[in-house]
Design a protein around this motif. Structure first.
Motif, PDB file in Angstrom:
ATOM      1  N   GLU A   1       5.350   8.118  -5.549  1.00  0.00           N
ATOM      2  CA  GLU A   1       5.632   6.900  -4.798  1.00  0.00           C
ATOM      3  C   GLU A   1       4.326   6.089  -4.731  1.00  0.00           C
ATOM      4  N   VAL A   2       4.391   4.806  -5.111  1.00  0.00           N
ATOM      5  CA  VAL A   2       3.183   3.975  -5.078  1.00  0.00           C
ATOM      6  C   VAL A   2       3.027   3.418  -3.660  1.00  0.00           C
ATOM      7  N   ILE A   3       1.989   3.876  -2.955  1.00  0.00           N
ATOM      8  CA  ILE A   3       1.883   3.550  -1.522  1.00  0.00           C
ATOM      9  C   ILE A   3       0.931   2.383  -1.241  1.00  0.00           C
TER      10      ILE A   3
ATOM     11  N   GLU B   1      -2.291  -0.532  -3.180  1.00  0.00           N
ATOM     12  CA  GLU B   1      -2.991  -1.062  -4.343  1.00  0.00           C
ATOM     13  C   GLU B   1      -4.483  -1.150  -4.001  1.00  0.00           C
TER      14      GLU B   1
ATOM     15  N   ASP C   1      10.655   0.228  -9.521  1.00  0.00           N
ATOM     16  CA  ASP C   1      10.651  -0.112  -8.080  1.00  0.00           C
ATOM     17  C   ASP C   1       9.324   0.292  -7.452  1.00  0.00           C
ATOM     18  N   ASP C   2       9.413   1.173  -6.460  1.00  0.00           N
ATOM     19  CA  ASP C   2       8.192   1.583  -5.765  1.00  0.00           C
ATOM     20  C   ASP C   2       7.698   2.946  -6.269  1.00  0.00           C
ATOM     21  N   HIS C   3       8.150   3.334  -7.466  1.00  0.00           N
ATOM     22  CA  HIS C   3       7.754   4.633  -8.027  1.00  0.00           C
ATOM     23  C   HIS C   3       7.108   4.441  -9.391  1.00  0.00           C
TER      24      HIS C   3
ATOM     25  N   THR D   1       2.404  11.026  -4.011  1.00  0.00           N
ATOM     26  CA  THR D   1       2.075   9.594  -3.911  1.00  0.00           C
ATOM     27  C   THR D   1       0.982   9.214  -4.904  1.00  0.00           C
TER      28      THR D   1
ATOM     29  N   TYR E   1      -3.309   4.631 -12.035  1.00  0.00           N
ATOM     30  CA  TYR E   1      -2.883   5.125 -10.717  1.00  0.00           C
ATOM     31  C   TYR E   1      -3.786   6.276 -10.293  1.00  0.00           C
TER      32      TYR E   1
ATOM     33  N   ARG F   1      -2.041   2.347  -6.880  1.00  0.00           N
ATOM     34  CA  ARG F   1      -2.333   1.542  -8.076  1.00  0.00           C
ATOM     35  C   ARG F   1      -3.800   1.100  -7.994  1.00  0.00           C
TER      36      ARG F   1
END
Ligand code: AMP
Ligand code: MG
Length: 417
Positions: free
Chosen positions: A81-83, A85, A127-129, A100, A69, A103
């Motif tokens: 928070e994965v915003i 890729e 989830d999205d984290h 944020t 990341y 990936r």
């Protein structure tokens, strides 16, 4: 034009030339071949015609060196928070901000705002984290900066460098295709001697198989030059004249073997005087005393003696450097080192190049042991040899433990066990 194409005087031809003076003569008359552009797939073993300077930064962008990341290293929170890729082979528009992460895969460009990559092994996805387990993230971690291999303008390769896998990879990486190299020398090899038969033939009375043509062709090939013709010519003046005239016209270098001694049928010597300018034909050298060296406007001609060891020693001392020089190689000389003799040697009446095995002992000292009897007809004296010992004439023998100079033909073997 050559520096010296004037016919030497008879006295100059008939004196015994010291080998280094003869080598200097050959070099002074060896031309540099023209430049051609070749594809990288055919460039291995060729010599660069010009210096190479990096034309681009490499790598061309800052990239991840791990899958993980892209984050801001100084961000204190373990949660991100994965915003988006970012895969290798494109560049997304997202910007990494506090809290944020993006990936990212190995080799992909670092997105705006990020200054470190946390390896995927140090994270847990939910989830999205993600949660980052490692305590500290150092700025720059797992990022390969732009230009960290090569900077635009960096000198990278020098003219005369032989192209091997790494050099060819660098040229490909810089987009420097095709590449400018020197033309390969075109070589013809002519064996003379009515006693010679082909290697696949049975021997009749008084016959020997032609070995020189094959050992010389192998030696030519090791320099990167190309043998464009190789064959036998009989000890008949008109036939030999015909073959030599044709080969001289079609080659950069002609190598003949045999026919340069004092025998009745030693026809190469008089023919070279007729067809070319002979520069020397007697050397203060063993083996290889009757080596004839001649030139025309466009070709170098080496008349090497027929004994198989003489042929290969002559190649090593005179022909190999000329072929490398023509092809534009920067490095044409074998390394010269001091080696310690393991056994006594008797000096001859000329400078002798004796075949030997050189190895390094535990202390790093180089030792030499002989490959046995050194007659110029005994080709097996070359087997296992990685050096030529330079034995200078003197009255008393060389003692075991004495040091002599040697030309290294290959890497010294490791310490003998
Ligand atoms: P020459 O230099 O022609 O007097 O030959 C010297 C010795 O080398 C003779 O014993 C020849 O038979 C031998 N010889 C000459 N040419 C070759 C060759 N191409 N291959 C193997 N031996 C050769
Ligand atoms: Mg002969």
């Amino acid at each position: 034009m050559r520096a010296d194409t004037n016919s030497p005087s008879d006295a100059d031809l008939d004196r015994m030339w010291p080998p280094d003076e003869a080598q200097g003569k050959v070099r002074s008359l060896t031309p540099l071949l023209t430049v051609e552009q070749v594809s990288l797939r055919t460039a291995v073993g060729r010599y660069l015609a010009a210096n190479i300077v990096a034309v681009e930064d490499h790598p061309p962008f800052a990239a991840a060196t791990m899958d993980g990341y892209a984050v801001i290293a100084e961000d204190a929170s373990p949660w991100r928070e994965v915003i988006a890729e970012q895969m290798a082979g494109g560049a997304i528009a997202a910007t990494v901000t506090e809290g944020t992460a993006v990936r990212i895969t190995t080799g992909a460009p670092i997105p705006c705002g990020a200054n470190a990559v946390v390896p995927v092994e140090e994270t847990e996805a939910a989830d999205d984290h993600i949660v980052i387990h490692q305590e500290r993230t150092v700025p720059g971690a797992n990022i390969r900066p732009i230009g960290s291999d090569l900077r635009r303008g960096d000198p990278v390769l020098r003219a005369g460098t032989p192209l091997g896998p790494a050099e060819i990879g660098i040229l490909a990486g810089q987009g420097l295709v095709p590449v400018a190299v020197r033309r390969r020398p075109r070589v013809s090899i002519v064996s003379t001697g009515d006693e010679l038969v082909e290697p696949d033939r049975p021997l009749g009375p008084g016959q020997v198989r032609d070995s020189n043509r094959f050992s010389l062709e192998a030696a030519v090939s090791e320099t990167g030059a190309e043998t464009v013709w190789s064959g036998r010519a009989p000890d008949i003046l008109a036939d030999l004249r015909h073959v030599l005239t044709e080969r001289i016209a079609a080659s950069d270098v002609v190598i003949t073997t045999g026919g340069v001694s004092m025998g009745q049928l030693d026809l190469v010597k008089p023919l070279l005087s007729e067809l070319a300018t002979v520069h020397f034909r007697r050397l203060f050298l063993k083996p290889g005393k009757p080596l004839n060296f001649a030139t025309t406007e466009a070709a170098l001609i080496f008349g090497v003696p027929g004994n198989p060891v003489s042929a290969l020693v002559s190649f090593e001392l005179f022909i190999r450097p000329a072929l490398l020089m023509m092809a534009g190689a920067a490095d044409i000389d074998r390394p010269r080192v001091q080696v310690q003799l393991d056994a006594p040697l008797t000096a001859g009446d000329r400078i002798e190049f004796q075949r030997a095995m050189v190895f390094t002992d535990e202390t790093g000292l180089l030792h030499a042991s002989s490959t046995g009897a050194q007659q110029s007809s005994r080709l097996s004296s070359f087997l296992g040899a990685n050096a030529l010992l330079i034995i200078v004439p003197r009255a008393e023998p060389y003692a075991a433990g004495e040091r002599v100079e040697a030309l290294l033909l290959g890497a010294p073997a490791g310490a003998a066990s």
